[in-house]
Design a protein around this motif. Sequence first.
Motif, PDB file in Angstrom:
ATOM      1  N   SER A   1      -2.392  -6.985   0.910  1.00  0.00           N
ATOM      2  CA  SER A   1      -2.206  -5.655   0.335  1.00  0.00           C
ATOM      3  C   SER A   1      -2.533  -5.680  -1.145  1.00  0.00           C
ATOM      4  CB  SER A   1      -0.768  -5.183   0.551  1.00  0.00           C
ATOM      5  OG  SER A   1      -0.451  -5.127   1.925  1.00  0.00           O
ATOM      6  N   GLY A   2      -2.590  -4.508  -1.744  1.00  0.00           N
ATOM      7  CA  GLY A   2      -2.862  -4.402  -3.163  1.00  0.00           C
ATOM      8  C   GLY A   2      -1.600  -4.429  -3.992  1.00  0.00           C
ATOM      9  N   ALA A   3      -1.777  -4.247  -5.298  1.00  0.00           N
ATOM     10  CA  ALA A   3      -0.654  -4.297  -6.228  1.00  0.00           C
ATOM     11  C   ALA A   3       0.335  -3.167  -5.990  1.00  0.00           C
ATOM     12  CB  ALA A   3      -1.172  -4.249  -7.666  1.00  0.00           C
ATOM     13  N   LEU A   4      -0.159  -1.975  -5.619  1.00  0.00           N
ATOM     14  CA  LEU A   4       0.761  -0.864  -5.389  1.00  0.00           C
ATOM     15  C   LEU A   4       1.665  -1.152  -4.198  1.00  0.00           C
ATOM     16  CD1 LEU A   4       1.808   1.911  -6.125  1.00  0.00           C
ATOM     17  CD2 LEU A   4       0.022   2.915  -4.685  1.00  0.00           C
ATOM     18  N   ASP A   5       1.102  -1.686  -3.109  1.00  0.00           N
ATOM     19  CA  ASP A   5       1.928  -2.036  -1.963  1.00  0.00           C
ATOM     20  C   ASP A   5       2.956  -3.098  -2.333  1.00  0.00           C
ATOM     21  OD1 ASP A   5       0.874  -0.241  -0.219  1.00  0.00           O
ATOM     22  OD2 ASP A   5      -0.104  -1.691   1.094  1.00  0.00           O
TER      23      ASP A   5
END
Length: 378
Positions: free
Chosen positions: A57-61
Amino acid sequence: MPAFSLEPAQAAWCAELRALAAERLHPLAEKGEPGRVNRPLVAELGRLGLLPRLFTSGALDLCLMRESLAYACTEAETALALQGLGAHPVHAHGTPAQRQHWLPRVTDGTAIAAFALSEPGAGSDAAALSLAAERDGRDGWRLTGEKCWISNAPEADFYTVFARTTEGAGARGVTAFLVPAERAGLTGAALDMLSPHPIGALRFDAVPVTADDVLGEPDRGFRVAMGTLNLFRPSVGAFAVGMAQAALDATLAHTARRDAFGGKLSDLQTVAHQVAEMALRTEAARLMVHAAAMSYDSGSPDVPKRAAMAKLFATETAQYVVDAAVQLHGARALHRGHLLEHLYREVRAPRIYEGASEVQRGIIARELYAELAELEAR
């Protein structure tokens, strides 16, 4: 945009994570021993599919996971984050052999990872590391020195270790190594700290490492460290926001029910204004965290500045909110086992680790002046 409001699927996922943290993770956390790695808790994070998301996942997740878990179970949040912090350099810079050996075990919760950067004489000055990597043959080194305040030490199964391979080169002379815990000459001891998660010191007595243990390239380890911190600093802010929200919600419930001076505590203007200020700062911190995470996910060049801003503002905000919550609850909040007593012990450390608040201010100022110089050069 998610920086300002979550999409319905994201909001539902956060609610699900809070429920899982309360129902399945918190009971395991309560059975753990403070200051020790809680392996059943880490294994449950793997069974729930949360550990694999650290690398897919990315940083926001990552921020949404950390905030949601922190709201209901800070121990689970920290266990998740430490697996990511220790293993992200392997994911991002490891060789195929390193990745194949360690990452499946990290994501199923059977191997504990640790990020070994801080030293007794270089806590915040990461470029001033003194752990020496002395050449031993053509493609080997011997590590000699100490690391301190290392989360998951001395119980981790492997360490991402940053050592000085070139004297006098500052940040350009640091190399990252993947060091298994059983490597000869590596010993450690637990430290008795205020926060309840495991922290220890490591001693390296001519620990052998080879080119096969290098993460990235020799003398380029500072980039490995900073790349990892740029990802995880906003999510430290998310951890702080989760704690602040838990403290705020507890305060809302308490002040709405508590009889005081002929009415409810919430009827007092000074109390109502205090609660409003707590909510204001918590939401502002959340927005800064989300903005920094989206900046990272989009590959924006301003990630170091935004990550530092988010980490700084959110951790300082959480300290303020939890302290205010304790004050509004009164003596009951100081009882051992009370939610706020727990949060009060947890909330102090994030203002220090992964770069103290003063370091974040330095990063912000440096980036601002660099932007000014770039504009003036055009």
